[in-house]
Design an enzyme around this catalytic site. Structure first.
Site, PDB file in Angstrom:
ATOM      1  N   ARG A   1      22.352  65.749 -82.043  1.00 16.74           N
ATOM      2  CA  ARG A   1      21.985  66.825 -82.981  1.00 16.74           C
ATOM      3  C   ARG A   1      21.615  68.104 -82.243  1.00 16.74           C
ATOM      4  O   ARG A   1      21.725  69.200 -82.774  1.00 16.74           O
ATOM      5  CB  ARG A   1      20.773  66.413 -83.836  1.00 16.74           C
ATOM      6  CG  ARG A   1      21.020  65.263 -84.785  1.00 16.74           C
ATOM      7  CD  ARG A   1      19.832  65.138 -85.750  1.00 16.74           C
ATOM      8  NE  ARG A   1      19.809  63.857 -86.429  1.00 16.74           N
ATOM      9  CZ  ARG A   1      20.492  63.564 -87.534  1.00 16.74           C
ATOM     10  NH1 ARG A   1      21.280  64.468 -88.072  1.00 16.74           N
ATOM     11  NH2 ARG A   1      20.394  62.378 -88.090  1.00 16.74           N
TER      12      ARG A   1
ATOM     13  N   PHE B   1      35.499  62.828 -86.349  1.00 15.35           N
ATOM     14  CA  PHE B   1      34.044  62.773 -86.356  1.00 15.35           C
ATOM     15  C   PHE B   1      33.488  63.846 -85.434  1.00 15.35           C
ATOM     16  O   PHE B   1      33.845  63.917 -84.262  1.00 15.35           O
ATOM     17  CB  PHE B   1      33.538  61.388 -85.946  1.00 15.35           C
ATOM     18  CG  PHE B   1      32.147  61.133 -86.432  1.00 15.35           C
ATOM     19  CD1 PHE B   1      31.919  60.692 -87.724  1.00 15.35           C
ATOM     20  CD2 PHE B   1      31.058  61.384 -85.602  1.00 15.35           C
ATOM     21  CE1 PHE B   1      30.616  60.496 -88.194  1.00 15.35           C
ATOM     22  CE2 PHE B   1      29.757  61.196 -86.059  1.00 15.35           C
ATOM     23  CZ  PHE B   1      29.540  60.745 -87.362  1.00 15.35           C
ATOM     24  N   VAL B   2      32.638  64.686 -85.972  1.00 19.04           N
ATOM     25  CA  VAL B   2      32.087  65.799 -85.190  1.00 19.04           C
ATOM     26  C   VAL B   2      30.577  65.650 -85.043  1.00 19.04           C
ATOM     27  O   VAL B   2      29.909  65.054 -85.895  1.00 19.04           O
ATOM     28  CB  VAL B   2      32.426  67.167 -85.847  1.00 19.04           C
ATOM     29  CG1 VAL B   2      33.932  67.404 -85.843  1.00 19.04           C
ATOM     30  CG2 VAL B   2      31.869  67.278 -87.255  1.00 19.04           C
TER      31      VAL B   2
ATOM     32  N   GLU C   1      23.940  72.754 -96.563  1.00 13.26           N
ATOM     33  CA  GLU C   1      24.359  71.405 -96.174  1.00 13.26           C
ATOM     34  C   GLU C   1      25.085  71.479 -94.832  1.00 13.26           C
ATOM     35  O   GLU C   1      25.686  72.500 -94.496  1.00 13.26           O
ATOM     36  CB  GLU C   1      25.245  70.816 -97.288  1.00 13.26           C
ATOM     37  CG  GLU C   1      25.860  69.460 -97.025  1.00 13.26           C
ATOM     38  CD  GLU C   1      24.869  68.322 -96.798  1.00 13.26           C
ATOM     39  OE1 GLU C   1      23.960  68.468 -95.957  1.00 13.26           O
ATOM     40  OE2 GLU C   1      25.027  67.274 -97.448  1.00 13.26           O
TER      41      GLU C   1
ATOM     42  N   ASP D   1      31.881  65.719 -96.625  1.00 17.95           N
ATOM     43  CA  ASP D   1      32.901  64.760 -96.190  1.00 17.95           C
ATOM     44  C   ASP D   1      33.531  64.172 -97.465  1.00 17.95           C
ATOM     45  O   ASP D   1      34.370  64.831 -98.077  1.00 17.95           O
ATOM     46  CB  ASP D   1      32.200  63.717 -95.309  1.00 17.95           C
ATOM     47  CG  ASP D   1      33.139  62.723 -94.672  1.00 17.95           C
ATOM     48  OD1 ASP D   1      34.266  63.098 -94.340  1.00 17.95           O
ATOM     49  OD2 ASP D   1      32.734  61.554 -94.483  1.00 17.95           O
TER      50      ASP D   1
HETATM   51  P1  IMP Z   1      29.581  62.543 -97.789  1.00 18.02           P
HETATM   52  O1  IMP Z   1      28.564  62.011 -98.760  1.00 18.02           O
HETATM   53  O2  IMP Z   1      30.672  61.550 -97.513  1.00 18.02           O
HETATM   54  O3  IMP Z   1      30.112  63.910 -98.118  1.00 18.02           O
HETATM   55  O4  IMP Z   1      28.862  62.585 -96.388  1.00 18.02           O
HETATM   56  C1  IMP Z   1      27.946  63.505 -96.112  1.00 18.02           C
HETATM   57  C2  IMP Z   1      27.099  63.122 -94.935  1.00 18.02           C
HETATM   58  O5  IMP Z   1      27.743  62.230 -93.992  1.00 18.02           O
HETATM   59  C3  IMP Z   1      26.843  64.402 -94.189  1.00 18.02           C
HETATM   60  O6  IMP Z   1      25.747  65.073 -94.751  1.00 18.02           O
HETATM   61  C4  IMP Z   1      26.642  63.902 -92.784  1.00 18.02           C
HETATM   62  O7  IMP Z   1      25.298  63.551 -92.603  1.00 18.02           O
HETATM   63  C5  IMP Z   1      27.514  62.664 -92.670  1.00 18.02           C
HETATM   64  N1  IMP Z   1      28.804  62.974 -92.016  1.00 18.02           N
HETATM   65  C6  IMP Z   1      30.032  63.058 -92.570  1.00 18.02           C
HETATM   66  N2  IMP Z   1      30.981  63.363 -91.664  1.00 18.02           N
HETATM   67  C7  IMP Z   1      30.328  63.518 -90.483  1.00 18.02           C
HETATM   68  C8  IMP Z   1      30.761  63.865 -89.140  1.00 18.02           C
HETATM   69  O8  IMP Z   1      31.934  64.103 -88.832  1.00 18.02           O
HETATM   70  N3  IMP Z   1      29.784  63.910 -88.212  1.00 18.02           N
HETATM   71  C9  IMP Z   1      28.467  63.655 -88.477  1.00 18.02           C
HETATM   72  N4  IMP Z   1      28.024  63.340 -89.708  1.00 18.02           N
HETATM   73  C10 IMP Z   1      28.945  63.264 -90.703  1.00 18.02           C
HETATM   74 MG    MG Z   2      23.753  64.876 -93.865  1.00 13.23          MG
END
Ligand code: IMP
Ligand code: MG
Length: 179
Positions: free
Chosen positions: A166, A153-154, A100, A104
């Protein structure tokens, strides 16, 4: 949009990424001791990580992809996940390793992990390139996390903002001030 001005600073260099991916490769090799694995990349964010990770493992390795989209209430993840690309094989005979890009809130990975574990793989291991533990709202963690990042945010090395960045070879902090 001035693309280059949106990059605030480099957080993790190409060299650091390379070093930790090599360690992840050794981790997989030692965990699976020459047993074949099914390496699953979660699209799109993990495509570069998966490509580099796959080239560091020496255990026999098949590669597949899954993709999920999350529904948002305004800007916050609602926690509802839709699987938009699924595997088309039975994984009950496989040692599954998930690659993965970032954990987040944890919603995406939790949904994918629950679905895959219900299919009874021989074993199940999660490797994430990045982890934002401060943001977690769901109880899920990786078996191996290569880098921990603060609540920002990265982008880069597979991770996007609005589809862009990307292709950056490093991980950078996005300047969110004028978004
Ligand atoms: P989660 O379901 O909140 O854990 O989010 C997961 C998805 O959100 C990741 O697989 C990323 O695609 C996107 N995401 C979360 N934080 C970032 C970030 O800082 N930069 C870019 N994409 C992010
Ligand atoms: Mg993702």
């Amino acid at each position: 949009m001035d693309f280059n001005n949106k990059i605030k600073r480099i957080l993790i260099s190409e060299q650091e990424i390379k070093q930790n991916i090599a360690k992840a490769g050794r981790y997989i090799d030692s965990l699976y001791d020459n047993n074949p694995i099914l390496l699953i990349g979660i699209l799109k964010g993990s495509f570069i990580f998966l490509a580099d990770l796959a080239r560091t493992v020496t255990v026999p390795c098949e590669i597949e992809f899954m993709s999920a989209e999350s529904y948002y209430n305004n800007t916050e993840s609602s926690g509802k996940i839709n699987i938009t690309l699924d595997l088309n094989q039975d994984i009950s005979g496989y040692h599954v390793v998930i690659a993965e890009d970032i954990i987040d809130t944890g919603h995406t990975l939790k949904a994918i992990a629950d679905i895959l574990k219900a299919r009874n793989p021989l074993s199940f291991t999660i490797i994430t390139l990045l982890d934002k533990p401060e943001r977690r709202t769901v109880d899920i963690n990786a078996d191996l996390s290569l880098f921990t990042v603060p609540n920002m945010f990265v982008v880069g090395y597979g991770l996007d903002y609005s589809g862009y960045y990307r292709n950056l070879p490093y991980i950078a902090e996005l300047d969110c001030s004028n978004l």
